[in-house]
Write a protein that holds these residues in place. Sequence first.
Motif, short mmCIF file in Angstrom:
data_model
loop_
_atom_site.label_atom_id
_atom_site.label_comp_id
_atom_site.label_asym_id
_atom_site.label_seq_id
_atom_site.Cartn_x
_atom_site.Cartn_y
_atom_site.Cartn_z
N THR A 1 0.82 -1.21 0.20
CA THR A 1 0.06 -0.08 -0.02
C THR A 1 0.91 1.41 -0.18
N ILE A 2 1.79 1.44 0.79
CA ILE A 2 2.91 2.58 1.08
C ILE A 2 3.49 2.62 -0.33
N HIS A 3 4.05 1.37 -0.98
CA HIS A 3 4.76 1.75 -2.32
C HIS A 3 3.81 2.05 -3.35
N GLY A 4 2.22 1.62 -3.26
CA GLY A 4 1.74 2.14 -4.22
C GLY A 4 1.11 3.76 -4.13
N ARG A 5 1.20 4.11 -2.95
CA ARG A 5 0.63 5.47 -2.82
C ARG A 5 2.37 6.69 -2.84
N PHE A 6 3.16 5.87 -2.34
CA PHE A 6 4.48 6.83 -2.39
C PHE A 6 5.61 6.27 -3.30
N ASP A 7 6.63 7.15 -3.73
CA ASP A 7 7.85 6.81 -4.24
C ASP A 7 8.74 6.84 -2.99
N ILE A 8 9.21 5.81 -2.36
CA ILE A 8 9.92 5.68 -1.14
C ILE A 8 11.38 6.18 -1.36
N ALA A 9 11.59 6.21 -2.59
CA ALA A 9 13.05 6.51 -2.92
C ALA A 9 13.33 7.87 -2.94
N ALA A 10 12.16 8.67 -3.10
CA ALA A 10 12.18 10.35 -3.19
C ALA A 10 12.21 10.92 -1.68
N LEU B 1 11.79 14.86 0.35
CA LEU B 1 11.22 16.32 0.28
C LEU B 1 12.57 16.96 0.28
N PRO B 2 12.43 18.13 -0.74
CA PRO B 2 11.10 18.67 -1.33
C PRO B 2 10.79 18.36 -2.60
N GLU B 3 11.16 17.04 -3.22
CA GLU B 3 10.78 16.70 -4.21
C GLU B 3 9.45 15.94 -4.21
N GLN B 4 8.75 15.51 -5.19
CA GLN B 4 7.30 14.90 -4.93
C GLN B 4 7.52 13.62 -4.44
N VAL B 5 6.73 13.12 -3.29
CA VAL B 5 7.15 11.92 -2.83
C VAL B 5 5.82 10.86 -3.03
N PHE B 6 4.83 11.60 -3.43
CA PHE B 6 3.43 10.94 -3.75
C PHE B 6 3.58 10.45 -5.06
N ARG B 7 3.00 9.15 -5.38
CA ARG B 7 2.91 8.63 -6.81
C ARG B 7 1.47 9.31 -7.24
N LEU C 1 -4.28 14.42 -6.62
CA LEU C 1 -3.93 14.84 -5.10
C LEU C 1 -4.16 16.39 -4.86
N VAL C 2 -4.47 16.99 -3.87
CA VAL C 2 -4.07 18.32 -3.39
C VAL C 2 -3.38 17.99 -2.09
N PHE C 3 -2.50 18.76 -1.61
CA PHE C 3 -1.47 18.90 -0.51
C PHE C 3 -1.76 19.82 0.47
N ALA C 4 -1.25 19.59 1.67
CA ALA C 4 -1.37 20.44 2.84
C ALA C 4 -0.14 20.05 3.54
N PHE C 5 0.52 20.97 4.32
CA PHE C 5 1.63 20.70 5.17
C PHE C 5 1.41 21.21 6.60
N SER C 6 2.11 20.40 7.55
CA SER C 6 2.13 20.72 9.10
C SER C 6 3.20 20.42 9.60
N ASP C 7 3.34 20.56 11.00
CA ASP C 7 4.52 20.12 11.58
C ASP C 7 4.68 18.69 11.74
N SER C 8 5.79 18.42 11.68
CA SER C 8 6.32 16.64 11.88
C SER C 8 5.95 16.30 13.33
N ALA C 9 5.66 17.17 13.97
CA ALA C 9 5.34 16.71 15.55
C ALA C 9 4.03 15.83 15.74
N LEU C 10 3.23 15.87 14.59
CA LEU C 10 2.18 15.21 14.22
C LEU C 10 2.27 13.60 14.65
N LEU C 11 3.63 13.14 14.40
CA LEU C 11 3.94 11.89 14.50
C LEU C 11 3.65 11.43 15.96
#
Length: 191
Positions: free
Chosen positions: A7-16, A18-24, A29-39
């Motif tokens: 599933t993750i490989h289908g949604r993401f290019d895991i070799a990419a 940021l700042p490059e596009q990581v989504f397949r 899609l549309v995109f929104a950014f937030s703080d990594s502290a979400l983890l």
Amino acid sequence: MTRPEKTIHGRFDIAARLPEQVFRRPDELVFAFSDSALLTAFGGWEILKACAQHFKEDRIFAVVVDQVATIGRTRVFPTLSIESEATREIYINWLDEKGSTSAGLLYIDARTVAFSGSSGEWGLWIDQDRELAVLGGPRALLTSIIEKQVDGFVWVPASAVEDLLAPSFFPEPVSVDLLDRLVKAYGRDFA
């Protein structure tokens, strides 16, 4: 390959990275950014659950894409497959695990983690080195997530990430080249 990995490989290019596009299939899609502290924040689990509920998914998957202790070693990374109605404690227990090749806890050593649901229709990419989280999904999903503003986490388009990036660049200003590359890769406004 396990179901979470597929599933993750289908949604993401895991070799990419940021700042490059990581989504397949980013045109879907549309995109929104937030703080990594979400983890680790309470709101982070709420966002994952809200995304899964939006698509009526039974599972949430995660794959640790980069882990400090495994750089230069095997490319086997921890994965998560959890019921979308599970408690936050089960999710946090996974983050509190020690990685298979490290002495540190996963939430510290995992530098990049990719999340998606069983449908693969959305994704959340968390890059702890850049201190950014990027959520990609259909406009209706992002609109419903952004309206919630869980735990005070603000969601912004790529054109407004400078304040989110500022702590990782302090005392220097955020690289203009980095900002330009993010806008080029994720530039469509989610509003």
